[in-house]
Design a protein around this motif. Structure first.
Motif, PDB file in Angstrom:
ATOM      1  N   LYS A 158       0.825  -1.203   0.000  1.00  0.00           N
ATOM      2  CA  LYS A 158       0.000   0.000   0.000  1.00  0.00           C
ATOM      3  C   LYS A 158       0.863   1.257   0.000  1.00  0.00           C
TER       4      LYS A 158
ATOM      5  N   GLN B  97       1.743   4.970   1.160  1.00  0.00           N
ATOM      6  CA  GLN B  97       1.664   5.693   2.418  1.00  0.00           C
ATOM      7  C   GLN B  97       1.324   7.153   2.110  1.00  0.00           C
TER       8      GLN B  97
ATOM      9  N   ASP C 188     -11.086   9.178  11.637  1.00  0.00           N
ATOM     10  CA  ASP C 188     -10.837   7.739  11.690  1.00  0.00           C
ATOM     11  C   ASP C 188     -12.129   6.973  11.932  1.00  0.00           C
TER      12      ASP C 188
ATOM     13  N   HIS D   2      -9.945  -1.711   3.394  1.00  0.00           N
ATOM     14  CA  HIS D   2      -8.602  -2.169   3.042  1.00  0.00           C
ATOM     15  C   HIS D   2      -8.176  -1.692   1.644  1.00  0.00           C
TER      16      HIS D   2
ATOM     17  N   ASP E 232      -2.703   3.373   3.375  1.00  0.00           N
ATOM     18  CA  ASP E 232      -2.398   3.738   4.751  1.00  0.00           C
ATOM     19  C   ASP E 232      -2.198   5.250   4.828  1.00  0.00           C
ATOM     20  N   TYR E 233      -2.654   5.853   5.894  1.00  0.00           N
ATOM     21  CA  TYR E 233      -2.533   7.303   6.001  1.00  0.00           C
ATOM     22  C   TYR E 233      -2.141   7.704   7.423  1.00  0.00           C
ATOM     23  N   HIS E 234      -1.535   8.860   7.491  1.00  0.00           N
ATOM     24  CA  HIS E 234      -1.141   9.464   8.771  1.00  0.00           C
ATOM     25  C   HIS E 234      -1.556  10.917   8.724  1.00  0.00           C
TER      26      HIS E 234
END
Length: 343
Positions: A2, A4, A34, A47, A51-53
């Protein structure tokens, strides 16, 4: 594997909640984001997201209070994280989103990763909102497509950032790019116009110091006085004046005092740039005799630059230390797809 993705939350309606004084920033935005993503997506579909921040500015920017220094702060944050992520989403208020998108396109020249700027007209905290769809789609775009430029995504439209404008104040389709095709359209399918995308480059990022007093703007209107120009240029800090003239670039040439003030400013080294008040079309200075007056006194036609792109590009060039002659030469030479070729 994935991708980022870094989500940079700078402020704006998307992260607000109702209060007695109207919408105000929500301190719990990251947790709400979230929760909403996980509650409204099935276990299988969640899914499919990268992915994340989330990184939140300590001082959130109200879009209407945006300052040129904020572009540098956003650019610096992206620059500091560039090698750690595969793509970026900037959450931003809508009122000045097109200014920030344009400014970042000049700051992050040579970019080779997607930077999607989005927001909403209704906060994520509201039951009915446009925030979740704008954010989920931006995540999908940044996480699955090679889009090496600054874009605005809003309500099914992927737009080149430095061609974009906010055109509606109270509708969900708030943004468009009147003089350039959409880079993509998102409906049942995601359709990206790959032939329109900029080519990926080698990052050559510059973070200029932008003095807010360097660039001023005035619309031309019936009866405008020379005093307007003189007042705008009463400081030695001013390096450029943007005119918003009629049609294809026509000023009131019979207003000799007004024209004389412009000519005097140009002779004193101020860059004079002529944009159009029209939503669509380009400046063709000299198509009418009135516009030819501006050619005579050294005003530069802005081609099909949006006001936002013209304003931020002037700030960028001035901040990079260019002199007036160099700015006049380069203002309508495309750096990153912001205008059509004029040569």
């Amino acid at each position: 594997m994935k991708r980022q993705i870094l989500i940079l939350y700078t402020g704006g309606t998307i992260g607000m909640k109702s209060s007695a004084q109207g919408y105000a920033p929500d301190d719990g935005f990251e947790a709400l984001l979230d929760t909403r993503l996980r509650l409204q997506q099935s276990p299988d579909s969640i899914h499919q997201l990268p992915d994340y921040h989330v990184v939140k500015f300590s001082q959130l920017i109200d879009s209407s209070n945006l300052m040129p220094a904020d572009w540098t702060q956003i650019g610096q944050t992206l620059n500091d994280n560039w090698n750690n992520y595969d793509g970026f989403i900037v959450l931003h208020g809508t009122d000045t989103m097109a200014y920030t998108a344009s400014a970042l396109s000049f700051i992050l020249q040579g970019m080779n990763k997607p930077v999607i700027i989005t927001g909403s007209q209704i906060p994520l905290s509201e039951l009915r909102n446009d925030a979740l769809d704008n954010l989920v789609t931006s995540l999908i775009l940044a996480g699955n497509y090679d889009i090496p430029e600054i874009c605005i995504y809003f309500n099914g439209r992927l737009l080149r950032g430095n061609r974009s404008k906010k055109i509606k104040s109270a509708e969900l389709d708030a943004f468009d790019s009147p003089n350039f095709p959409w880079l993509g359209q998102v409906g049942i399918h995601i359709d990206i116009q790959k032939k329109l995308l900029l080519k990926p480059g080698q990052p050559d990022f510059n973070l200029p110091h932008c003095n807010p007093n360097r660039v001023v703007i005035t619309p031309i209107y019936p009866g405008i006085s020379a005093r307007v120009i003189d007042a705008l240029l009463d400081s030695d800090e001013v390096r450029a004046l943007i005119l918003q003239s009629y049609g294809v670039g026509n000023p009131p040439d019979k207003n000799t005092a007004f024209i004389a003030s412009l000519e005097r400013a140009g002779n004193n080294g101020v860059v004079l740039l002529n944009t159009t008040q029209c939503l669509q079309g380009s400046v063709n200075q000299g198509a009418y005799a009135t516009g030819a007056t501006l050619n005579r006194i050294g005003v530069t036609p802005a081609a099909d630059l949006t006001l936002e792109a013209a304003f931020t590009k002037l700030h960028f060039l001035i901040g990079m230390g260019d002199d007036a002659a160099t700015i006049r030469k380069n203002i309508t030479r495309p750096l990153c797809g912001e205008c059509s070729h004029t040569d």
